[in-house]
Design an enzyme around this catalytic site. Structure first.
Site, PDB file in Angstrom:
ATOM      1  N   ASP A 189     -10.671   2.224  -3.550  1.00  0.00           N
ATOM      2  CA  ASP A 189     -11.106   1.877  -2.202  1.00  0.00           C
ATOM      3  C   ASP A 189     -12.613   1.760  -2.095  1.00  0.00           C
ATOM      4  O   ASP A 189     -13.122   1.460  -1.016  1.00  0.00           O
ATOM      5  CB  ASP A 189     -10.626   2.937  -1.206  1.00  0.00           C
ATOM      6  CG  ASP A 189      -9.327   2.511  -0.561  1.00  0.00           C
ATOM      7  OD1 ASP A 189      -8.936   1.344  -0.742  1.00  0.00           O
ATOM      8  OD2 ASP A 189      -8.697   3.346   0.114  1.00  0.00           O
ATOM      9  N   ASP A 191       0.837  -1.202   0.000  1.00  0.00           N
ATOM     10  CA  ASP A 191       0.000   0.000   0.000  1.00  0.00           C
ATOM     11  C   ASP A 191       0.875   1.257   0.000  1.00  0.00           C
ATOM     12  O   ASP A 191       2.075   1.204   0.347  1.00  0.00           O
ATOM     13  CB  ASP A 191      -0.890  -0.037   1.250  1.00  0.00           C
ATOM     14  CG  ASP A 191      -2.198   0.692   1.072  1.00  0.00           C
ATOM     15  OD1 ASP A 191      -2.317   1.506   0.133  1.00  0.00           O
ATOM     16  OD2 ASP A 191      -3.113   0.466   1.899  1.00  0.00           O
TER      17      ASP A 191
HETATM   18  C1  DGJ Z   1      -5.817   1.956   1.975  1.00  0.00           C
HETATM   19  C2  DGJ Z   1      -6.167   0.790   1.095  1.00  0.00           C
HETATM   20  O1  DGJ Z   1      -6.578   1.231  -0.151  1.00  0.00           O
HETATM   21  C3  DGJ Z   1      -7.201  -0.067   1.807  1.00  0.00           C
HETATM   22  O2  DGJ Z   1      -7.621  -1.116   0.979  1.00  0.00           O
HETATM   23  C4  DGJ Z   1      -6.629  -0.578   3.108  1.00  0.00           C
HETATM   24  O3  DGJ Z   1      -5.581  -1.470   2.836  1.00  0.00           O
HETATM   25  C5  DGJ Z   1      -6.144   0.579   3.941  1.00  0.00           C
HETATM   26  N1  DGJ Z   1      -5.279   1.461   3.218  1.00  0.00           N
HETATM   27  C6  DGJ Z   1      -5.450   0.090   5.172  1.00  0.00           C
HETATM   28  O4  DGJ Z   1      -4.919   1.100   5.905  1.00  0.00           O
END
Ligand code: DGJ
Length: 747
Positions: free
Chosen positions: A547, A483
């Site tokens: 997301d 991430d």
């Molecule tokens: C942002 C990501 O896009 C999410 O899917 C998740 O992994 C969160 N971060 C976790 O902090």
């Protein structure tokens, strides 16, 4: 002139080049045309041909090469015809202009006569640089051309390569061959497009709404989209395409560019009155960011150019074929993922996660991914980033109990990391404040409570490599979700702008990790889909598109992500009944139908599901597992539906024996009956049975009115009729989808 000629060392076709990014074929050989790509000593015009595309490059006696043609294949032209082509293309003097005609080169600048945005821009101790380039070496193979040029104190290597899908990659490498340093401001790749290009498509977006298309008229001037986010960005131009008037998903001629790069970028087109329109891209360099000491070089990421004569689908189709030909392309069936993020967020509890794993396994999940929250001090998003060891308070026995449990259920185990970041509330930040891209106390601003680590610092780099590697090794991780959750702002190293070198270091870290753990798969995520580009994809196996798990939002996001990436690379999850990011309620059937067309997974606390929901999920997963071979190898098209509220997505097997079509509605329209859907690219002579996939229910539709053929079991029609006459679509309600399977009858 003779002198220049003797300096021009031509190297014949068979000379090996450095490893090419994708395997190439010689279309001439493939199609039985032995002369297709032959070049010989003394020939100054080179032609690269593949998959219906030709790139013709003039290598002049003085100055840099010019692209005479990039577009439809021209057949096997002989040397005389190529010379004639050059004559046909030669530019006269325009009114009120330089007295001599001037060339439109691959690195245009004022030294040529070009007054648009330059391809190369630099200074040496404030001395302007207008290099008088001369080509001294030309290396060509059937599918690539590498040209080495020099100017006073500068060397330049320009590489063109055309892969088996007709995708053209261009990059430049400049070397400072002088004894004073060179401050580089721009090095960008451009290619001229046909004068018929009259419209522009590019993209913007935001968190949970990535890759929003912008389609408009092409206007005069130098048009530049800059990204300065230190990562690809939610609003990345992504792909800039110039096209013939009225182009659609399936019609029109297009010339498109994408930059294979995850840092700051420039996407550009120049439509000046006295020149052909230029399309291009390159890294965005901040003042002072790239200063080349004597002997140092700078190489651009590849600009990826794609031509299509069948709308945006033609662009996607070439890119997908190109990506699928990579030796690193994931070959194993894309497993069904359960990601714990929206199921438990930071509330890691062994009992709860074991129950989640039990239910996941029961419904057919194949990979269990433990998201954010497992490492030291990470109880919420305010602390812990940087401390990459398992939190002993939450996980007294380490992750072993959950890993054992997951594996005992026959699933793979994956883990979340955010390597590039650090919370000020972490041991790492306390011990090494000097490792930040901008040290604490200097006005650096937090974003999601976090700062960026300076990966161009060897100690920081090694720390990350070793700590991540240790966890991968200890738990034999199958998968990492990598991430990256913030833009880089005022990113400096020793006071110098540092986005570019930082991005290179991120790539190096991924490369080193993959080398150490060759079976490890990596997903690229950046606040959802803020890092979707072919640079990161050279070293990852899946991208997290957004997301939002809201299927209505996802339809649009995935539809345009698919312009670049094939379905197997696009993570797409079934979320809960009410989406967390939009608070919209949607049906489970619809959520499944949307996630099916991707690398599918679940992001939902499935222990809270009713027995009925679990049954539907199990069927949906079975459907994905049955169809993923086709979904992840077939040709993807987006038939025009004639209804702005309806998206159609079709996948046609490479041998045309099967196809899947999803018709999904996100908004009502102004028609009382739905339009007809034509399914292209089938075998025109083959006869297909058309029926809803058995695992998913047929949606009820508005007013329960279904087209008669839907009530009649299977429909049988030739591919030509399906392409030309089509199917009456049902009038779906917003939030409904119908998935059809087309199977060609044995002849
Ligand atoms: C942002 C990501 O896009 C999410 O899917 C998740 O992994 C969160 N971060 C976790 O902090």
């Amino acid at each position: 002139m003779d002198d220049v000629r003797t300096r021009l060392r031509e190297v014949r076709m068979n000379e090996p080049l450095p490893a090419a990014p994708v395997p190439h074929t010689n279309p001439g050989r493939t199609h039985g045309d032995p002369d297709a790509n032959r070049t010989s000593v003394g020939e100054r015009i080179r032609i690269l041909r593949a998959a219906g595309v030709a790139v013709v490059v003039n290598v002049p006696e003085r100055g840099l090469p010019e692209v005479l043609h990039w577009g439809r294949d021209l057949g096997g032209l002989d040397a005389d015809e190529l010379e004639q082509l050059r004559l046909a293309r030669a530019r006269p003097v325009s009114p009120s202009a330089l007295d001599e005609p001037w060339p439109l080169t691959v690195l245009p600048g004022e030294q040529d006569g070009w007054e648009g945005r330059p391809g190369f821009s630099a200074h040496r101790a404030r001395q302007a640089q207008y290099p008088q380039w001369n080509i001294i070496e030309a290396h060509s193979t059937a599918d690539s051309l590498r040209l080495i040029s020099t100017a006073d104190g500068l060397d330049l290597t320009t590489t063109f390569s055309l892969d088996l899908a007709g995708v053209l990659r261009v990059d430049h490498e400049v070397t400072n061959a002088s004894d004073t340093s060179l401050a580089l401001a721009a090095l960008e790749s451009v290619v001229p497009v046909d004068d018929r290009a009259a419209e522009v498509l590019d993209f913007t977006g935001r968190w949970t709404r990535e890759r929003v298309p912008q389609h408009r008229t092409l206007t005069a001037g130098s048009h530049v989209r800059e990204t300065r986010r230190g990562r690809t960005g939610h609003d990345s131009p992504f792909v800039t395409a110039l096209g013939t008037p009225g182009f659609t998903s399936s019609t029109g001629e297009l010339w498109a560019v994408h930059l294979a790069w995850s840092g700051d970028a420039v996407y550009r087109y120049d439509a000046l009155p006295e020149a052909r329109t230029l399309l291009g891209a390159g890294p965005l360099l901040r003042p002072g960011e790239i200063e080349l000491a004597p002997g140092e070089s700078f190489r651009t990421p590849a600009s990826v150019f794609v031509w299509s004569d069948r709308g945006t689908d033609g662009i996607g189709s070439r890119l997908h074929r190109s990506l699928r030909a990579r030796s690193s392309h994931p070959r194993r069936p894309r497993p069904v993922v359960l990601n714990t993020w929206e199921a438990v967020y930071f509330h890691h509890d062994l009992g709860r996660l074991e129950a989640l794993a039990d239910t996941a396994a029961e419904i057919g999940v194949e990979r269990f991914v433990l998201d954010d929250g497992w490492f030291r001090g990470r109880r919420d998003d305010s602390a812990g980033l940087g401390d990459w060891s398992v939190d002993p308070q939450v996980w007294p026995e380490g992750l072993h109990p959950i890993v054992r449990k997951v594996r005992s259920l026959g699933m793979e185990f994956g883990l979340w990391f955010e390597p590039e970041m650090v919370n000020p509330d972490s041991d790492l930040a306390r011990e090494h404040p000097e490792w930040l891209l901008q040290p604490l106390g200097t006005g650096v601003r937090a974003w999601r409570n976090q700062y960026v680590l300076d990966l161009s610092r060897p100690e920081a780099f090694e720390y990350l490599l070793e700590s991540i590697s240790a966890i991968v090794g200890e738990y034999r991780l199958d998968y990492i979700k990598w991430d990256q959750n913030r833009d880089l702002i005022e990113a400096v190293h020793d006071g110098r702008a540092n986005v570019h070198r930082h991005t290179e270091a991120v790539y190096r870290l991924l490369d080193r990790l993959r080398k150490r753990h060759p079976d490890l798969e990596i997903e690229s995520c950046a606040s959802g889909g803020a890092r979707v580009d072919l640079g990161i994809l050279d070293r990852t196996d899946r991208i997290w598109a957004s997301d939002t798990n809201d299927p209505i939002e996802r339809l649009a996001i995935q539809r345009w992500t698919e312009l670049l990436l094939p379905l197997e690379l696009i993570g797409s999850h079934i979320g809960p009944p009410v989406t967390h990011t939009t608070r919209r309620a949607t049906s489970l059937d619809f959520r499944i139908a949307v996630a099916l067309f991707g690398s599918a997974g679940i992001e939902w606390d499935v222990t809270s599901c009713t027995p009925d929901e679990l049954k539907v999920l199990r069927e949906g997963i079975a459907c994905y597992r049955r169809l993923r071979g086709l979904l992840h190898s077939g040709e993807l098209v987006h038939p025009d539906t004639g209804d702005a509220g309806t998206t159609a997505t079709a996948v046609i097997a490479q041998d045309r024996a099967r196809a899947l079509v999803r018709i999904a509605r996100h908004a009502t329209g102004d028609r009382a009956l739905a339009p007809t859907l034509r399914v292209p690219r089938l075998d025109p002579a083959g006869r297909y049975t058309v029926a809803p996939v058995p695992e998913l229910p047929v949606p009820r539709g508005l007013d329960d009115v279904a087209p008669p053929w839907l009530g009649h079991g299977e429909l049988r029609l030739p591919g030509l009729a399906l392409a030309e006459v089509g199917l009456q679509m049902p009038l779906l309600a917003p939030g409904e989808a119908l998935v059809l399977e087309l199977i060609r009858e044995p002849s």
